[in-house]
Design a protein around this motif. Structure first.
Motif, PDB file in Angstrom:
ATOM      1  N   PHE A 199      46.546  40.048  22.376  1.00 47.19           N
ATOM      2  CA  PHE A 199      46.070  40.035  23.766  1.00 47.19           C
ATOM      3  C   PHE A 199      46.849  39.030  24.598  1.00 47.19           C
ATOM      4  CE2 PHE A 199      42.505  40.482  20.773  1.00 47.19           C
ATOM      5  CZ  PHE A 199      42.295  41.836  20.913  1.00 47.19           C
ATOM      6  N   PRO A 200      48.122  39.299  24.827  1.00 40.18           N
ATOM      7  CA  PRO A 200      48.926  38.288  25.533  1.00 40.18           C
ATOM      8  C   PRO A 200      48.496  38.050  26.983  1.00 40.18           C
ATOM      9  CG  PRO A 200      50.192  40.303  25.181  1.00 40.18           C
ATOM     10  CD  PRO A 200      48.907  40.461  24.427  1.00 40.18           C
ATOM     11  N   TYR A 201      47.940  39.064  27.637  1.00 45.60           N
ATOM     12  CA  TYR A 201      47.609  38.896  29.070  1.00 45.60           C
ATOM     13  C   TYR A 201      46.211  38.349  29.302  1.00 45.60           C
ATOM     14  CZ  TYR A 201      51.576  41.988  29.299  1.00 45.60           C
ATOM     15  OH  TYR A 201      52.809  42.521  29.124  1.00 45.60           O
ATOM     16  N   GLU A 202      45.314  38.617  28.318  1.00 54.22           N
ATOM     17  CA  GLU A 202      43.924  38.226  28.494  1.00 54.22           C
ATOM     18  C   GLU A 202      43.778  36.720  28.377  1.00 54.22           C
ATOM     19  OE1 GLU A 202      45.059  40.614  26.689  1.00 54.22           O
ATOM     20  OE2 GLU A 202      43.799  42.383  26.800  1.00 54.22           O
ATOM     21  N   THR A 203      43.252  36.092  29.400  1.00 53.83           N
ATOM     22  CA  THR A 203      42.964  34.670  29.281  1.00 53.83           C
ATOM     23  C   THR A 203      41.573  34.544  28.666  1.00 53.83           C
ATOM     24  OG1 THR A 203      41.869  34.492  31.405  1.00 53.83           O
ATOM     25  CG2 THR A 203      44.272  34.280  31.396  1.00 53.83           C
ATOM     26  N   ARG A 204      41.117  33.328  28.517  1.00 50.49           N
ATOM     27  CA  ARG A 204      39.772  33.142  27.964  1.00 50.49           C
ATOM     28  C   ARG A 204      38.695  33.360  29.022  1.00 50.49           C
ATOM     29  NH1 ARG A 204      38.551  28.063  24.508  1.00 50.49           N
ATOM     30  NH2 ARG A 204      40.675  27.336  24.183  1.00 50.49           N
ATOM     31  N   ARG A 205      39.119  33.717  30.211  1.00 54.30           N
ATOM     32  CA  ARG A 205      38.137  34.005  31.257  1.00 54.30           C
ATOM     33  C   ARG A 205      38.223  35.494  31.549  1.00 54.30           C
ATOM     34  NH1 ARG A 205      36.285  30.399  29.273  1.00 54.30           N
ATOM     35  NH2 ARG A 205      36.308  28.231  29.948  1.00 54.30           N
ATOM     36  N   THR A 206      37.193  36.225  31.144  1.00 53.93           N
ATOM     37  CA  THR A 206      37.199  37.680  31.246  1.00 53.93           C
ATOM     38  C   THR A 206      37.468  38.105  32.688  1.00 53.93           C
ATOM     39  OG1 THR A 206      35.658  37.746  29.438  1.00 53.93           O
ATOM     40  CG2 THR A 206      35.825  39.749  30.744  1.00 53.93           C
ATOM     41  N   GLY A 207      38.418  39.018  32.868  1.00 52.51           N
ATOM     42  CA  GLY A 207      38.731  39.512  34.208  1.00 52.51           C
ATOM     43  C   GLY A 207      39.885  38.765  34.854  1.00 52.51           C
ATOM     44  N   ILE A 208      40.383  37.716  34.206  1.00 55.13           N
ATOM     45  CA  ILE A 208      41.553  37.010  34.750  1.00 55.13           C
ATOM     46  C   ILE A 208      42.706  37.215  33.780  1.00 55.13           C
ATOM     47  CG2 ILE A 208      42.516  34.798  35.473  1.00 55.13           C
ATOM     48  CD1 ILE A 208      39.744  33.894  36.221  1.00 55.13           C
ATOM     49  N   TYR A 209      43.778  37.807  34.280  1.00 54.95           N
ATOM     50  CA  TYR A 209      44.924  38.120  33.425  1.00 54.95           C
ATOM     51  C   TYR A 209      46.127  37.312  33.894  1.00 54.95           C
ATOM     52  CZ  TYR A 209      41.849  41.784  31.998  1.00 54.95           C
ATOM     53  OH  TYR A 209      40.756  42.441  31.507  1.00 54.95           O
ATOM     54  N   ALA A 210      46.875  36.799  32.950  1.00 61.64           N
ATOM     55  CA  ALA A 210      48.040  35.984  33.292  1.00 61.64           C
ATOM     56  C   ALA A 210      49.304  36.808  33.075  1.00 61.64           C
ATOM     57  CB  ALA A 210      48.069  34.733  32.423  1.00 61.64           C
ATOM     58  N   ALA A 211      50.262  36.652  33.978  1.00 60.10           N
ATOM     59  CA  ALA A 211      51.524  37.382  33.834  1.00 60.10           C
ATOM     60  C   ALA A 211      52.675  36.484  34.263  1.00 60.10           C
ATOM     61  CB  ALA A 211      51.497  38.642  34.699  1.00 60.10           C
ATOM     62  N   SER A 231      48.501  44.277  34.995  1.00 64.23           N
ATOM     63  CA  SER A 231      47.787  45.177  35.924  1.00 64.23           C
ATOM     64  C   SER A 231      47.068  46.276  35.138  1.00 64.23           C
ATOM     65  CB  SER A 231      48.747  45.860  36.896  1.00 64.23           C
ATOM     66  OG  SER A 231      49.594  44.932  37.446  1.00 64.23           O
ATOM     67  N   LEU A 232      47.734  46.810  34.129  1.00 63.67           N
ATOM     68  CA  LEU A 232      47.095  47.861  33.330  1.00 63.67           C
ATOM     69  C   LEU A 232      45.839  47.329  32.648  1.00 63.67           C
ATOM     70  CD1 LEU A 232      50.244  49.581  31.821  1.00 63.67           C
ATOM     71  CD2 LEU A 232      48.646  50.562  33.455  1.00 63.67           C
ATOM     72  N   LYS A 233      45.912  46.086  32.198  1.00 62.27           N
ATOM     73  CA  LYS A 233      44.738  45.467  31.569  1.00 62.27           C
ATOM     74  C   LYS A 233      43.605  45.356  32.592  1.00 62.27           C
ATOM     75  CE  LYS A 233      45.577  45.025  27.432  1.00 62.27           C
ATOM     76  NZ  LYS A 233      44.671  45.690  26.517  1.00 62.27           N
ATOM     77  N   ALA A 234      43.963  44.974  33.831  1.00 64.67           N
ATOM     78  CA  ALA A 234      42.937  44.836  34.875  1.00 64.67           C
ATOM     79  C   ALA A 234      42.313  46.197  35.168  1.00 64.67           C
ATOM     80  CB  ALA A 234      43.562  44.245  36.130  1.00 64.67           C
ATOM     81  N   ILE A 235      43.138  47.258  35.156  1.00 65.51           N
ATOM     82  CA  ILE A 235      42.602  48.612  35.404  1.00 65.51           C
ATOM     83  C   ILE A 235      41.629  48.992  34.281  1.00 65.51           C
ATOM     84  CG2 ILE A 235      43.243  51.073  35.527  1.00 65.51           C
ATOM     85  CD1 ILE A 235      45.882  50.089  36.886  1.00 65.51           C
ATOM     86  N   ALA A 240      36.109  49.862  32.264  1.00 69.29           N
ATOM     87  CA  ALA A 240      35.070  49.503  31.293  1.00 69.29           C
ATOM     88  C   ALA A 240      33.826  48.976  32.013  1.00 69.29           C
ATOM     89  CB  ALA A 240      35.607  48.457  30.325  1.00 69.29           C
ATOM     90  N   ALA A 241      34.060  48.131  33.055  1.00 71.15           N
ATOM     91  CA  ALA A 241      32.921  47.555  33.777  1.00 71.15           C
ATOM     92  C   ALA A 241      32.109  48.660  34.448  1.00 71.15           C
ATOM     93  CB  ALA A 241      33.422  46.557  34.809  1.00 71.15           C
ATOM     94  N   LYS A 242      32.817  49.668  34.986  1.00 75.80           N
ATOM     95  CA  LYS A 242      32.129  50.790  35.649  1.00 75.80           C
ATOM     96  C   LYS A 242      31.226  51.530  34.656  1.00 75.80           C
ATOM     97  CE  LYS A 242      33.420  54.936  37.936  1.00 75.80           C
ATOM     98  NZ  LYS A 242      34.543  55.807  37.847  1.00 75.80           N
ATOM     99  N   ASN A 243      31.712  51.616  33.401  1.00 78.77           N
ATOM    100  CA  ASN A 243      30.937  52.328  32.383  1.00 78.77           C
ATOM    101  C   ASN A 243      29.990  51.417  31.601  1.00 78.77           C
ATOM    102  OD1 ASN A 243      32.048  54.920  32.813  1.00 78.77           O
ATOM    103  ND2 ASN A 243      33.936  54.185  31.867  1.00 78.77           N
ATOM    104  N   GLY A 244      29.952  50.148  31.992  1.00 75.37           N
ATOM    105  CA  GLY A 244      29.019  49.218  31.339  1.00 75.37           C
ATOM    106  C   GLY A 244      29.359  48.930  29.889  1.00 75.37           C
TER     107      GLY A 244
END
Ligand code: SF4
Ligand code: SF4
Length: 470
Positions: A199-211, A231-235, A240-244
């Protein structure tokens, strides 16, 4: 020598005769920046070409430790090597001094020629490395005025949030409302912490991605590709959030941890140990869950001494029931009974590979997959011992600087809890070696049979669990 793109002779009143680029100036040096910034060599090569164009007669020296030109830049490096008047040599710069005539004298040791050399240059350029602005330090240490301190305190009280008590302190940039700190937890060089393999882009704060350079030193084209990935990770997250459901690593998981608050003793273990800062707390220390931040790792469940945290599909009760339901045929009555908790991320898939290659291991071992070793509550170990298991083995992901734990510090926390478990075993006059923990990466699957067989042998020598059948 060059001003506004034009030759400028004002400096020494003569055209540039010689220039020296010193690579890795402070980089790849344990005392300064231990890492490679990956762009400095390419930048110096490019600058050398510009100089060549403006001052065709100037001698251009590039002193390097190793030339590192990732990706297609290797071809560019070859092209620069073929230029006249550009001299590249490996060596350690030991001294740079002015000779008093506006020229610099550079002493170089350990060169490819095997001898010391000295270069006289009009200009010396230091290729310095990149440092993230998220590095705890300069920004962090800016002194606050009394007024600022007071207003910060007020905001915290209004929010019901607490200042971070943990070591997860970074520069104050994002000002996030997390109990565990206002910014992204960083690795030791100040880059945001993320799983370097999965998970290189995922930070430890869900919803914040580093690039790009926020997460690692890289050039513009690599940063651009990195931005696509983030960006793809954010999409994915929005979907996922929409589908709970959860995103990585338990993609699609619909469960959330439930807290039976009536029995909470406000011990704060869950709020301190949640790796993703999902749990804030009120003034008394009662956890305040933020389900959207949760990655469903189960570490809070593993931490809670009151055993009041559970998921619909993973709970103290469900795993205890699995332990009770383990069936070992009578023919094994005289053999040791071993229970293995395997992390579902690396260790359990490793066991799959063991099966695929028909590698043999002792048949007295029964395996229960867990979300993470950090999601193992010590009560399951007590349950297993009281159910007559003679030994318990736990296998999780590697931890440390190059950790591979999918939940950052789950296996590390499990190891810390193991110290308490072993203390407890001693109090019960049981050998501490009856419970052992191992760390493994997926490509080390072939170690599993040895780990299992050696453990069974050790327990056989030790003898049966004296509490068996009591
Ligand atoms: S399951 Fe994991 S991420 Fe969610 S609250 Fe518990 S410790 Fe935090
Ligand atoms: S670990 Fe359990 S008892 Fe402690 S604060 Fe969290 S929920 Fe309450």
């Amino acid at each position: 020598y060059i001003k506004n793109g034009k030759e400028n002779k004002a400096l020494n009143g003569k055209p540039l005769e010689s220039i020296t680029f010193i690579q890795c100036a402070g980089s790849r040096n344990e005392k300064h920046l231990p890492y490679c910034s990956s762009i400095c060599c390419s930048v110096s090569l490019k600058q050398a070409l510009y100089i060549r164009e403006k001052f065709p007669d100037a001698l251009i020296y590039i002193i390097y430790k190793d030339i590192r030109t990732p990706a297609q830049h290797e071809l560019f490096y070859k092209r620069v090597q073929e230029e006249d008047n550009i001299f590249l040599t490996k060596g350690d710069v030991v001294n740079v001094n002015s000779n008093g005539n506006g020229e610099m004298i550079i002493d170089i040791d350990d060169t490819l020629l095997g001898e010391k050399i000295q270069i006289k240059s009009d200009v010396v350029v230091l290729a310095t490395g990149m440092v993230p602005t998220t590095l705890a330090g300069e920004i962090e240490t800016k002194e606050k005025t009394e007024e600022q301190e007071e207003s910060d305190k007020k905001e915290e009280t209004l929010d019901g949030k607490k200042e971070a008590e943990s070591a997860e302190v970074g520069a104050k940039i994002l000002n996030l409302a997390y109990r565990q700190g206002t910014d992204l937890p960083t690795l030791k060089y100040g880059f945001p912490d993320s799983h370097y393999i999965c998970f290189p882009y995922e930070t430890r704060r869900t919803g914040i991605y580093a690039a790009g350079c926020v997460r690692s030193p890289m050039d513009i084209s690599a940063s651009k590709n990195d931005a696509y990935g983030a960006s793809l990770k954010a999409i994915q997250l929005l979907h996922a959030a929409k589908n709970g459901v959860a995103v990585h690593p338990r993609s699609g998981d619909q469960s959330y941890p439930d807290f039976f608050m009536q029995r909470c003793t406000q011990c704060k273990r869950c709020t301190e140990e949640c790796p993703f800062g999902s749990l804030d707390e009120d003034e008394k220390g009662t956890p305040l869950p933020n389900p959207n931040r949760c990655r469903r790792c189960g570490i809070c469940l593993g931490a809670c001494p009151e055993r009041i945290i559970s998921f619909k599909d993973y709970s103290i009760h469900s795993i205890s029931s699995m332990i009770k339901a383990v069936d070992i045929p009578d023919e094994f009555e005289e053999k040791p009974r071993i229970l293995a908790f395997l992390c579902e991320n690396d260790a359990y898939p490793s066991l799959d590979i063991v099966g695929k290659y028909h590698l043999q291991y002792d048949p007295n071992i029964r395996v229960i997959p867990v979300r993470c070793l950090g999601a193992v509550n010590v009560v399951w170990i007590a349950d297993a011992l009281s159910m007559g298991f003679d030994g318990i083995i736990m296998i999780g992901c590697k931890h440390g600087d190059d950790y591979q734990c999918h939940y950052i510090k789950g296996s590390e926390l499990a190891e810390q809890r193991m110290e308490n478990v072993q203390e407890k075993l001693k109090q019960l006059v049981l050998e501490p070696e009856r419970v052992q923990m191992f760390n493994l990466s997926l490509d080390e699957y072939n170690k599993i049979p040895t780990i299992f067989n050696d453990f069974v042998e050790e327990i056989t020598e030790m003898g049966f669990n004296p509490y068996k059948g009591m």
